[in-house]
Design a protein around this motif. Structure first.
Motif, PDB file in Angstrom:
ATOM      1  N   ARG A   1       0.761  -1.246   0.120  1.00 39.97           N
ATOM      2  CA  ARG A   1      -0.096  -0.086   0.171  1.00 39.97           C
ATOM      3  C   ARG A   1       0.860   1.370   0.188  1.00 39.97           C
ATOM      4  O   ARG A   1       0.717   2.221  -0.714  1.00 39.97           O
ATOM      5  CB  ARG A   1      -1.061   0.021   1.203  1.00 39.97           C
ATOM      6  N   LYS A   2       1.956   1.403   0.830  1.00 44.06           N
ATOM      7  CA  LYS A   2       2.904   2.386   0.786  1.00 44.06           C
ATOM      8  C   LYS A   2       3.596   2.570  -0.481  1.00 44.06           C
ATOM      9  O   LYS A   2       3.493   3.936  -0.818  1.00 44.06           O
ATOM     10  CB  LYS A   2       3.868   2.192   1.811  1.00 44.06           C
ATOM     11  N   THR A   3       4.066   1.735  -1.283  1.00 40.92           N
ATOM     12  CA  THR A   3       4.558   1.934  -2.523  1.00 40.92           C
ATOM     13  C   THR A   3       3.649   2.334  -3.613  1.00 40.92           C
ATOM     14  O   THR A   3       3.783   3.403  -4.480  1.00 40.92           O
ATOM     15  CB  THR A   3       5.475   0.838  -2.970  1.00 40.92           C
ATOM     16  N   LEU A   4       2.384   1.788  -3.616  1.00 39.39           N
ATOM     17  CA  LEU A   4       1.478   2.126  -4.515  1.00 39.39           C
ATOM     18  C   LEU A   4       0.904   3.560  -4.248  1.00 39.39           C
ATOM     19  O   LEU A   4       0.530   4.316  -5.409  1.00 39.39           O
ATOM     20  CB  LEU A   4       0.069   1.025  -4.598  1.00 39.39           C
ATOM     21  N   SER A   5       0.853   3.799  -3.097  1.00 44.59           N
ATOM     22  CA  SER A   5       0.275   5.156  -2.703  1.00 44.59           C
ATOM     23  C   SER A   5       1.347   6.202  -2.887  1.00 44.59           C
ATOM     24  O   SER A   5       0.956   7.369  -3.474  1.00 44.59           O
ATOM     25  CB  SER A   5      -0.080   5.273  -1.273  1.00 44.59           C
ATOM     26  N   VAL A   6       2.711   5.961  -2.765  1.00 44.65           N
ATOM     27  CA  VAL A   6       3.890   6.955  -3.239  1.00 44.65           C
ATOM     28  C   VAL A   6       3.567   6.967  -4.910  1.00 44.65           C
ATOM     29  O   VAL A   6       3.939   8.165  -5.205  1.00 44.65           O
ATOM     30  CB  VAL A   6       5.116   6.355  -2.928  1.00 44.65           C
ATOM     31  N   ALA A   7       3.387   5.834  -5.502  1.00 45.19           N
ATOM     32  CA  ALA A   7       3.453   6.183  -6.874  1.00 45.19           C
ATOM     33  C   ALA A   7       2.180   7.111  -7.570  1.00 45.19           C
ATOM     34  O   ALA A   7       2.392   7.632  -8.403  1.00 45.19           O
ATOM     35  CB  ALA A   7       3.047   4.651  -7.608  1.00 45.19           C
ATOM     36  N   ARG A   8       0.896   6.853  -6.805  1.00 43.67           N
ATOM     37  CA  ARG A   8      -0.152   7.764  -6.999  1.00 43.67           C
ATOM     38  C   ARG A   8       0.129   9.389  -6.608  1.00 43.67           C
ATOM     39  O   ARG A   8      -0.137  10.063  -7.525  1.00 43.67           O
ATOM     40  CB  ARG A   8      -1.424   7.376  -6.028  1.00 43.67           C
ATOM     41  N   ALA A   9       0.964   9.430  -5.803  1.00 42.72           N
ATOM     42  CA  ALA A   9       1.359  10.687  -5.307  1.00 42.72           C
ATOM     43  C   ALA A   9       2.130  11.266  -6.147  1.00 42.72           C
ATOM     44  O   ALA A   9       2.216  12.596  -6.382  1.00 42.72           O
ATOM     45  CB  ALA A   9       1.976  10.746  -3.852  1.00 42.72           C
ATOM     46  N   LEU A  10       3.230  10.425  -6.770  1.00 46.33           N
ATOM     47  CA  LEU A  10       4.079  11.062  -7.641  1.00 46.33           C
ATOM     48  C   LEU A  10       3.303  11.632  -9.087  1.00 46.33           C
ATOM     49  O   LEU A  10       3.517  12.610  -9.501  1.00 46.33           O
ATOM     50  CB  LEU A  10       4.975  10.034  -8.097  1.00 46.33           C
ATOM     51  N   GLY A  11       2.097  10.692  -9.288  1.00 41.23           N
ATOM     52  CA  GLY A  11       1.303  11.361 -10.395  1.00 41.23           C
ATOM     53  C   GLY A  11       0.660  12.592 -10.490  1.00 41.23           C
ATOM     54  O   GLY A  11       0.368  13.628 -11.276  1.00 41.23           O
ATOM     55  N   GLY A  12       0.411  12.741  -9.016  1.00 39.24           N
ATOM     56  CA  GLY A  12      -0.405  14.064  -8.708  1.00 39.24           C
ATOM     57  C   GLY A  12       0.532  15.292  -8.822  1.00 39.24           C
ATOM     58  O   GLY A  12       0.095  16.311  -8.857  1.00 39.24           O
ATOM     59  N   SER A  13       1.855  14.836  -8.340  1.00 40.29           N
ATOM     60  CA  SER A  13       2.729  16.143  -8.273  1.00 40.29           C
ATOM     61  C   SER A  13       3.650  16.330  -9.384  1.00 40.29           C
ATOM     62  O   SER A  13       4.490  17.343  -9.451  1.00 40.29           O
ATOM     63  CB  SER A  13       3.653  15.833  -6.912  1.00 40.29           C
ATOM     64  N   HIS A  14       3.618  15.538 -10.571  1.00 42.32           N
ATOM     65  CA  HIS A  14       4.565  15.818 -11.704  1.00 42.32           C
ATOM     66  C   HIS A  14       3.658  15.667 -12.935  1.00 42.32           C
ATOM     67  O   HIS A  14       2.370  15.278 -12.914  1.00 42.32           O
ATOM     68  CB  HIS A  14       5.672  14.605 -11.746  1.00 42.32           C
ATOM     69  N   ALA A  15       4.006  16.339 -13.765  1.00 39.12           N
ATOM     70  CA  ALA A  15       3.347  16.518 -15.274  1.00 39.12           C
ATOM     71  C   ALA A  15       3.608  15.008 -15.765  1.00 39.12           C
ATOM     72  O   ALA A  15       4.202  15.078 -16.963  1.00 39.12           O
ATOM     73  CB  ALA A  15       3.653  17.535 -15.977  1.00 39.12           C
TER      74      ALA A  15
END
Length: 404
Positions: A153-167
């Motif tokens: 969950r932690k790694t998949l949540s980080v991946a989602r967060a990266l998509g939200g903070s980067h173009a």
């Protein structure tokens, strides 16, 4: 809604039905409406009524424009590194030797579990930005270094967060069946039971776009992977598979039976496996970085894939153990030099076919209705993107119609 007009460009559409190599159009123009392409073609043929509506004008300055690049196989979110194992391999240890001694994936699992989400995001953002700087607009990020619910969950949540903070558009793949964690040593079937419990929870939390697994003698059998695929199918989630990297396990045939989006690595792919992939429409994802880094000698059967018409994608396989690479442009060159793809095949592999490997139909080519993800390059011909080692001729990236 205002329309943007891009002119004075040479466009490589990479469309499958193009009559010219690379889908090249000289003196081309693109019209963007919102996040999508409204028109692509020769500038002299823009419909007059459409031209009148264009109120934002861009001069591409003679640049080559291609679709935004797509990195369709990465393990970008992880803790630590494995430079010490790199030394061991140079001293003669094999990838399998290191894995059996507690290194390999298990080493990264320990580091990833120990890292906080904030630490993982900070480290992963640097890798992601390097790829964005080379024109990547869509990326797949796999889990598989947590191997327990809270850490997956932690790694998949980080991946989602990266998509939200980067173009960049991030697609999440659950790779719980990556390796057997230490606490399940000798109990692979029990760990598969745990994976089957994790999957519906993570899917319900909106963290899973696809499901993957490592089907290999040092990982999971075809029977074990079939259980995972059945669970994914029950949830309506598409599957893919690390297959035939170290041996011919029949993984490609298994994946094809479940209409897998892709089979990846494939150095040991058999004719039967290639035929199965062709029938199912699965994409062959080629990973020359891992082939190079592990000093493999068995090349994926490119001629066999061509013979059966299996689409070939190319990706970085960004990961700490076998391809610590954040350059998709370098992979273009390696795909050509190591695997003997043509430059046109390689470019289709990081655009059109990479999109298919992620189940995406709205990007990967430049055509009306497609998402307005494209890159301006300071080169005259698309083959130059595959030719130069260590070069990055990117001028500008447009993501969803807006400059990055």
């Amino acid at each position: 809604m205002s329309l943007q007009l891009w002119t004075h460009a040479r466009v490589a559409t990479l469309a499958a039905d193009a009559t010219e190599p690379y889908g090249l159009i000289d003196e081309a123009a693109l019209v963007v409406e919102g996040e999508h392409l409204l028109w692509v073609g020769e500038a002299s043929k823009i419909p007059a009524d459409l031209l009148e509506r264009c109120d934002v004008l861009h001069d591409a300055g003679g640049a080559l424009i291609t679709p935004g690049l797509i990195d369709c196989h990465t393990h970008l979110v992880y803790g630590g590194d494995r430079a010490h194992e790199f030394e061991l391999r140079l001293q003669g240890a094999s990838y399998e030797d290191i894995a059996k001694a507690g290194g390999g994936i298990a080493s990264t699992v320990r580091a990833t579990r120990a890292a906080t989400a904030a630490e993982l995001e900070l480290a992963s953002a640097k890798r992601l930005q390097a790829l964005i700087n080379e024109g990547v607009t869509t990326i797949e990020i796999k889990s598989g270094y947590g191997l327990a619910l809270e850490h997956e969950r932690k790694t998949l949540s980080v991946a989602r967060a990266l998509g939200g903070s980067h173009a960049v558009d991030v697609r999440n793949t659950f790779l719980g069946a990556h390796a057997v964690p230490p606490e399940y040593a000798g109990r692979a079937d029990d760990y598969v039971d745990a994976v089957l419990q994790m999957l519906p929870v993570l899917h319900a939390e909106g963290l899973v776009d696809a499901v993957d697994g490592f089907c290999e003698r040092i990982a999971f059998s075809t029977a074990q992977m079939e259980r995972v695929f059945q669970a994914a199918q029950a949830l309506g989630v598409r599957v893919k598979l690390h297959a035939e990297q170290l041996s011919d396990s029949g993984g490609a045939q298994l994946a094809a039976r479940y209409q897998a989006l892709s089979c990846d690595h494939l150095e040991w792919l058999s004719p039967a496996g290639a035929q199965a992939m062709a029938t199912s429409g699965s994409v062959a994802v080629l990973l020359p970085g891992a082939f190079y880094f592990l000093r493999e000698t068995r090349v994926p059967p490119i001629e066999l894939l061509r013979k059966h018409g299996v689409p070939m994608a190319v990706s970085t396989d960004c990961n700490p153990g076998s391809s610590p690479c954040t350059s998709l442009l370098l992979m273009l060159n390696m795909a050509c030099t190591l695997f003997r793809l043509t430059p046109e095949e390689a470019l289709a592999g990081v655009t059109r076919h990479a999109a298919a490997a992620l189940g995406l139909t709205d990007r990967g080519v430049l055509a009306a209705g497609q998402r307005a993800d494209f890159v301006l390059w300071d080169v005259q011909h698309p083959a130059q993107l595959c030719y130069a080692l260590g070069a990055n001729p990117r001028i500008q990236t447009i993501f969803k119609g807006q400059p990055v």
